[in-house]
Motif scaffolding. Structure first.
Motif, mmCIF file in Angstrom:
data_model
loop_
_atom_site.group_PDB
_atom_site.id
_atom_site.type_symbol
_atom_site.label_atom_id
_atom_site.label_comp_id
_atom_site.label_asym_id
_atom_site.label_seq_id
_atom_site.Cartn_x
_atom_site.Cartn_y
_atom_site.Cartn_z
ATOM 1 N N THR A 249 0.841 -1.200 0.000
ATOM 2 C CA THR A 249 0.000 0.000 0.000
ATOM 3 C C THR A 249 0.872 1.244 0.000
ATOM 4 N N ARG A 250 0.305 2.342 -0.480
ATOM 5 C CA ARG A 250 0.975 3.637 -0.404
ATOM 6 C C ARG A 250 0.352 4.526 0.673
ATOM 7 N N ASP A 251 -0.634 3.986 1.379
ATOM 8 C CA ASP A 251 -1.284 4.771 2.423
ATOM 9 C C ASP A 251 -0.311 4.995 3.580
ATOM 10 N N PRO A 252 0.046 6.234 3.879
ATOM 11 C CA PRO A 252 1.080 6.490 4.888
ATOM 12 C C PRO A 252 0.713 5.981 6.281
ATOM 13 N N GLU A 253 -0.550 6.069 6.650
ATOM 14 C CA GLU A 253 -0.935 5.609 7.985
ATOM 15 C C GLU A 253 -0.846 4.087 8.081
ATOM 16 N N GLU A 254 -1.251 3.392 7.041
ATOM 17 C CA GLU A 254 -1.115 1.931 7.040
ATOM 18 C C GLU A 254 0.347 1.520 7.141
ATOM 19 N N LEU A 255 1.201 2.230 6.419
ATOM 20 C CA LEU A 255 2.625 1.909 6.455
ATOM 21 C C LEU A 255 3.216 2.176 7.831
ATOM 22 N N ARG A 256 2.824 3.311 8.446
ATOM 23 C CA ARG A 256 3.334 3.615 9.789
ATOM 24 C C ARG A 256 2.897 2.542 10.778
ATOM 25 N N GLU A 257 1.638 2.108 10.654
ATOM 26 C CA GLU A 257 1.143 1.074 11.561
ATOM 27 C C GLU A 257 1.904 -0.239 11.345
ATOM 28 N N ALA A 258 2.185 -0.559 10.083
ATOM 29 C CA ALA A 258 2.923 -1.789 9.789
ATOM 30 C C ALA A 258 4.317 -1.748 10.390
ATOM 31 N N TRP A 259 4.976 -0.605 10.334
ATOM 32 C CA TRP A 259 6.326 -0.501 10.891
ATOM 33 C C TRP A 259 6.303 -0.476 12.410
ATOM 34 N N ARG A 260 5.264 0.093 12.995
ATOM 35 C CA ARG A 260 5.138 0.014 14.452
ATOM 36 C C ARG A 260 4.951 -1.435 14.896
ATOM 37 N N ASP A 261 4.130 -2.179 14.138
ATOM 38 C CA ASP A 261 3.933 -3.597 14.455
ATOM 39 C C ASP A 261 5.234 -4.374 14.293
ATOM 40 N N ALA A 262 5.980 -4.057 13.227
ATOM 41 C CA ALA A 262 7.255 -4.743 13.001
ATOM 42 C C ALA A 262 8.230 -4.462 14.146
ATOM 43 N N ALA A 263 8.303 -3.211 14.557
ATOM 44 C CA ALA A 263 9.204 -2.859 15.658
ATOM 45 C C ALA A 263 8.781 -3.540 16.948
ATOM 46 N N SER A 264 7.469 -3.659 17.178
ATOM 47 C CA SER A 264 6.970 -4.329 18.385
ATOM 48 C C SER A 264 7.286 -5.821 18.381
ATOM 49 N N GLU A 265 7.394 -6.398 17.191
ATOM 50 C CA GLU A 265 7.787 -7.808 17.072
ATOM 51 C C GLU A 265 9.286 -7.984 17.287
ATOM 52 N N VAL A 266 10.070 -7.077 16.715
ATOM 53 C CA VAL A 266 11.532 -7.221 16.725
ATOM 54 C C VAL A 266 12.134 -6.852 18.077
ATOM 55 N N ALA A 267 11.632 -5.785 18.695
ATOM 56 C CA ALA A 267 12.259 -5.252 19.909
ATOM 57 C C ALA A 267 12.362 -6.270 21.031
ATOM 58 N N PRO A 268 11.306 -7.010 21.401
ATOM 59 C CA PRO A 268 11.439 -7.988 22.492
ATOM 60 C C PRO A 268 12.458 -9.077 22.181
ATOM 61 N N ARG A 269 12.540 -9.487 20.901
ATOM 62 C CA ARG A 269 13.514 -10.507 20.527
ATOM 63 C C ARG A 269 14.936 -9.977 20.689
ATOM 64 N N ALA A 270 15.107 -8.666 20.391
ATOM 65 C CA ALA A 270 16.435 -8.068 20.493
ATOM 66 C C ALA A 270 16.852 -7.845 21.943
ATOM 67 N N ARG A 271 15.897 -7.751 22.850
ATOM 68 C CA ARG A 271 16.245 -7.602 24.265
ATOM 69 C C ARG A 271 16.772 -8.912 24.853
ATOM 70 N N ASP A 272 16.396 -10.020 24.227
ATOM 71 C CA ASP A 272 16.825 -11.329 24.720
ATOM 72 C C ASP A 272 17.971 -11.930 23.918
ATOM 73 N N GLY A 273 18.220 -11.414 22.727
ATOM 74 C CA GLY A 273 19.268 -11.980 21.876
ATOM 75 C C GLY A 273 19.560 -11.052 20.712
ATOM 76 N N ASP A 274 20.266 -11.569 19.722
ATOM 77 C CA ASP A 274 20.608 -10.779 18.538
ATOM 78 C C ASP A 274 19.628 -11.080 17.416
ATOM 79 N N VAL A 275 19.205 -10.011 16.741
ATOM 80 C CA VAL A 275 18.244 -10.103 15.648
ATOM 81 C C VAL A 275 18.871 -9.486 14.408
ATOM 82 N N ALA A 276 18.648 -10.117 13.256
ATOM 83 C CA ALA A 276 19.082 -9.537 11.986
ATOM 84 C C ALA A 276 17.858 -9.188 11.145
#
Length: 243
Positions: free
Chosen positions: A58-85
């Motif tokens: 999508t090119r909808d900016p709000e949808e994209l922002r929400e998708a990246w917030r969700d991605a960061a919420s998925e990645v951040a806890p994993r990175a607190r416990d180990g290394d993520v690429a």
């Protein structure tokens, strides 16, 4: 622990850097934003260590922002416990999706450490495939040319995302540029094409680049040219030999 943005290079698994390969192999989980990058990742790590992130088309900016917030919420806890690429094609800091993740982590998860592992960028792959030399002192601009855009101005440009080559070509030629196109260079998926005819690549493909150079551009002579004897008398330019 750390989130590593890993540049995979242009798409051939053999062009991942030694450091990038090591980070991928050592990471507890590896994410990638698309099918092509995932196919390179799985040449180096088992699929059991590859995580899934959902990125809407999508090119909808709000949808994209929400998708990246969700991605960061998925990645951040994993990175607190180990290394993520997080692995992307090309270089993580050159026209890459990794920048979105890095900025979102900085904003919403500032305690997470982020590092970048450079990769072979599409620019390097393109100039190599075309035999284009960007010599010392030459300027080279990077531009995006999606949906038929024809950016002009600099003497030399590498254009990303040339999705409507005929339209882009028309604008560039009218502005006085010679143009060469490269599609899926050094990629394991799809056919590689290098051409000056936009009709050969009229079908939309996100992985198409162009090199545009002004027709009137004055190029320097070879470095050793002034040392070559052109007079036939065995003397270099400006040097008179004695007996």
């Amino acid at each position: 622990m750390t989130v590593y943005g890993v540049g995979l290079g242009p798409g051939d698994a053999d062009l991942v850097t030694v450091r990038g390969k090591r980070v991928l192999e050592d990471a507890d989980v590896v994410y990638s934003p698309g099918r092509l990058s995932k196919s390179v990742v799985t040449d180096h790590v088992p699929e059991s260590r590859v995580g899934d992130l959902d990125f809407p088309m999508t090119r909808d900016p709000e949808e994209l922002r929400e998708a990246w917030r969700d991605a960061a919420s998925e990645v951040a806890p994993r990175a607190r416990d180990g290394d993520v690429a997080f692995a992307t094609l090309g270089d993580p800091n050159v026209y890459s999706t990794f920048g979105h993740l890095r900025r979102t982590l900085d904003a919403f998860h500032p305690d997470v450490d982020v590092e970048t592992v450079p990769g072979v960028s599409a620019v390097s792959a393109f100039t190599t495939a075309l035999g284009v030399e960007v010599d010392a002192g030459a300027g080279l601009a990077l531009r995006e040319a999606s949906q038929g855009a024809s950016p002009t101005g600099p003497d030399r440009m590498v254009l990303f995302k040339v999705t409507d080559a005929p339209a882009t070509h028309e604008g560039l030629v009218d502005a006085g540029y010679d143009v060469t196109y490269g599609r899926r260079l050094f990629m394991e998926q799809g056919d590689t094409t290098v051409t000056s005819d936009p009709g050969e690549i009229a079908e939309r493909d996100y992985y198409t680049l162009a090199y545009a150079e002004r027709q009137s551009l004055q190029k320097d002579r070879p470095t050793a040219f002034d040392d070559v004897d052109r007079s036939g008398d065995g003397a270099e330019d400006g040097v008179v030999s004695g007996d």
